[in-house]
Design an enzyme around this catalytic site. Structure first.
Site, mmCIF file in Angstrom:
data_model
loop_
_atom_site.group_PDB
_atom_site.id
_atom_site.type_symbol
_atom_site.label_atom_id
_atom_site.label_comp_id
_atom_site.label_asym_id
_atom_site.label_seq_id
_atom_site.Cartn_x
_atom_site.Cartn_y
_atom_site.Cartn_z
ATOM 1 C CE LYS A 141 -0.524 4.015 12.496
ATOM 2 N NZ LYS A 141 -0.041 4.335 11.299
ATOM 3 C CD GLN A 149 0.557 8.163 7.440
ATOM 4 O OE1 GLN A 149 0.123 9.035 8.140
ATOM 5 N NE2 GLN A 149 0.121 7.144 7.170
ATOM 6 C CB SER A 202 5.770 10.455 11.751
ATOM 7 O OG SER A 202 4.644 10.164 10.880
ATOM 8 C CE LYS A 248 -3.074 0.600 3.420
ATOM 9 N NZ LYS A 248 -3.297 2.103 3.994
ATOM 10 N N GLY A 295 -5.492 7.640 5.610
ATOM 11 C CA GLY A 295 -4.861 8.612 6.535
ATOM 12 C C GLY A 295 -3.432 8.909 5.604
ATOM 13 N NE ARG A 315 -4.985 0.314 13.228
ATOM 14 C CZ ARG A 315 -4.491 0.451 12.223
ATOM 15 N NH1 ARG A 315 -3.187 0.587 12.077
ATOM 16 N NH2 ARG A 315 -5.007 0.603 10.879
ATOM 17 C CG ASP A 332 0.378 0.331 9.634
ATOM 18 O OD1 ASP A 332 -0.046 1.140 10.342
ATOM 19 O OD2 ASP A 332 0.882 0.804 8.388
ATOM 20 N NE ARG A 376 -6.032 8.328 10.957
ATOM 21 C CZ ARG A 376 -5.436 7.365 10.423
ATOM 22 N NH1 ARG A 376 -5.910 7.116 9.270
ATOM 23 N NH2 ARG A 376 -4.042 7.123 10.690
#
Length: 450
Positions: A354, A176, A174, A29, A102, A358, A327, A130
């Site tokens: 997330k 992202q 991070s 992904k 996200g 979670r 993840d 988020r």
């Protein structure tokens, strides 16, 4: 502005015989998102094979079309991206709907920060909860303007600008946030410097190099890492082979590890050293897991995973490993439920922001299925007995694909069936999840268990 939420479709997993067979999992992904984004910035045609065609990635493809790239799949399943060039994206006519993704939301916020127009974003109910403040802070320091709800939450608007390079130290590792800054820096004159306290997944760095960009990465003495990117480089169109997603393979690996007698092989799995923490952890727990046929494709390490069922033991997982498997923790919690002794997992505050919280969601569902555990502020301690938990629970997925898949894996080996309230959410990252496991011998039914 909210994307529609599908009607809930419960799915039940039942105790299954040994899993056997050889399979491929859908494409990675993270790499799929980045191939579409960077392909749209390269002036010319990029080909992508093995692209993950889950809902999250298809949201990115739609967004890049809205920003002016020509993106389509041919009859042979190869994706073609005719890119516009760095700095040449066009203003979208409507709102970019990120659905549940996200990753797409955060990366594209960085991408459009240097564009001379305003881009509007929305998403589904889960994405609107988020926080995006960690992305907003560095790109506003570079000169973009963001208008949003509190804590930077969706829906929001990014008004781009001619940005200034930044020297930015990430408060937490991070990928992202780092990637959003790098995408903003691509059309920014000068050198942008990013320091991350611990290495996070480096797909953006690898793929930028694959497109011909110069990215310098230096390991610093204190364990942190420095990334230097000179802006306004041109990207060269290329061909990308997307490996199987290790986060998707993780579910099959754990399923085989906890079901006695299982023997499966998963082909062409991405084995980036910053993504393989789960596999390392399972081996430490005693899993019968071998990595075969290791090679490099498009700058990424790839191999085949061979796993057999067998006993697991509880361990203390180093908190420093979290960025390489963040993840995968939900399905590791499942593996720990079958291990003998305590498995201690800390340093996981990231899991609370997330697609769902979670930690809390997994703790509630595991307890409902007979698992003994202690929930910490930053992790879980699971006390396994070495035998199958009772199961029998019905779990709320909280619109989170990894929660849904993790509890279905649990249900394949518990005494009683386990139901998730919505199986449709799995399409965001792993289309055909149930069907693939059924091909290996997994037992499922649609709807709640009797």
């Amino acid at each position: 502005m909210t994307s529609e939420t599908s009607t809930y479709q419960p799915v039940t997993a039942c105790r299954s015989p040994a899993l056997t067979g050889t399979v491929n999992v859908p494409g990675d992904k993270s790499i799929s998102h980045r191939s579409l984004i960077l392909g749209s910035l390269a002036a010319g045609e990029t080909h992508v094979t093995g692209l993950l065609e889950g809902e999250d990635v298809l949201r990115t493809a739609a967004a890049m079309r809205a920003l002016g790239a020509d993106v389509f799949k041919d009859a042979a399943g190869v994706w073609h991206i005719f890119g516009r060039g760095v700095g040449a994206l066009s203003e979208p006519d409507g709102v970019l709907d990120m659905g549940n993704s996200g990753t797409a939301a955060r990366l594209l916020m960085g991408l459009v920060a240097s564009c001379p127009f305003t881009t509007f974003f929305c998403g589904d109910e889960s994405l609107h909860k988020r926080p995006m403040g960690r992305i907003a802070l560095p790109i506003t320091e570079m000169g973009a303007k963001i208008t949003s709800r509190s804590e930077g939450r969706f829906p929001l608007a990014v008004t781009g600008n001619q940005l200034m390079p930044i020297d930015y130290e990430l408060p937490v590792a991070s990928a992202q946030v780092k990637s959003a800054i790098m995408l903003a820096a691509l059309d920014t004159p000068g050198v942008t410097r990013i320091v991350e306290p611990r290495p996070s997944r480096d797909h953006t760095e690898n793929m930028l190099r694959h497109f011909g960009a110069e990215v310098t990465v230096t390991a610093l003495e204190n364990g942190s890492r420095e990334i230097m990117l000179c802006g306004q480089q041109e990207l060269t169109p290329t061909h990308i082979i997307v490996p199987g997603d290790p986060s998707s393979a993780a579910f099959l690996v754990v399923a085989a590890a906890i079901i006695p007698g299982s023997d499966i092989t998963i082909l062409n799995v991405g084995l980036n050293p910053l993504r393989d923490g789960l596999f390392e952890t399972l081996v430490e727990m005693g899993a019968d897991l071998d990595v075969l046929n290791v090679r490099t494709e498009a700058g990424e390490r790839v191999g085949d995973l061979h796993v057999k069922g067998g006993p697991l033991k509880g361990i203390e997982v180093p908190a420093s490993r979290a960025p390489s498997m963040i993840d995968e923790y939900p399905v590791l919690f499942v593996a720990a439920a079958f291990a003998t002794g305590k498995t201690v997992m800390k340093g996981l505050r990231e899991l609370r922001v997330k697609e769902s919280d979670r930690l809390a969601t997994m703790a509630v569902g595991l307890k409902a299925c007979g698992v003994s555990l202690e929930e910490l502020e930053d992790g879980l301690i699971i006390d396994g007995t070495g035998t199958a938990p009772s199961g029998g629970g019905t779990v709320s997925t909280e619109l989170d694909h990894r929660i849904a898949m993790s509890f279905l894996i649990l249900g394949l080996a518990t005494e009683q069936p386990v139901t998730v309230d919505d199986g449709q959410v799995m399409e965001t990252s792993f289309p055909g999840f149930v069907q693939l496991l059924e091909s290996l011998g997994g037992q499922f039914s649609q709807g709640p268990h009797a």
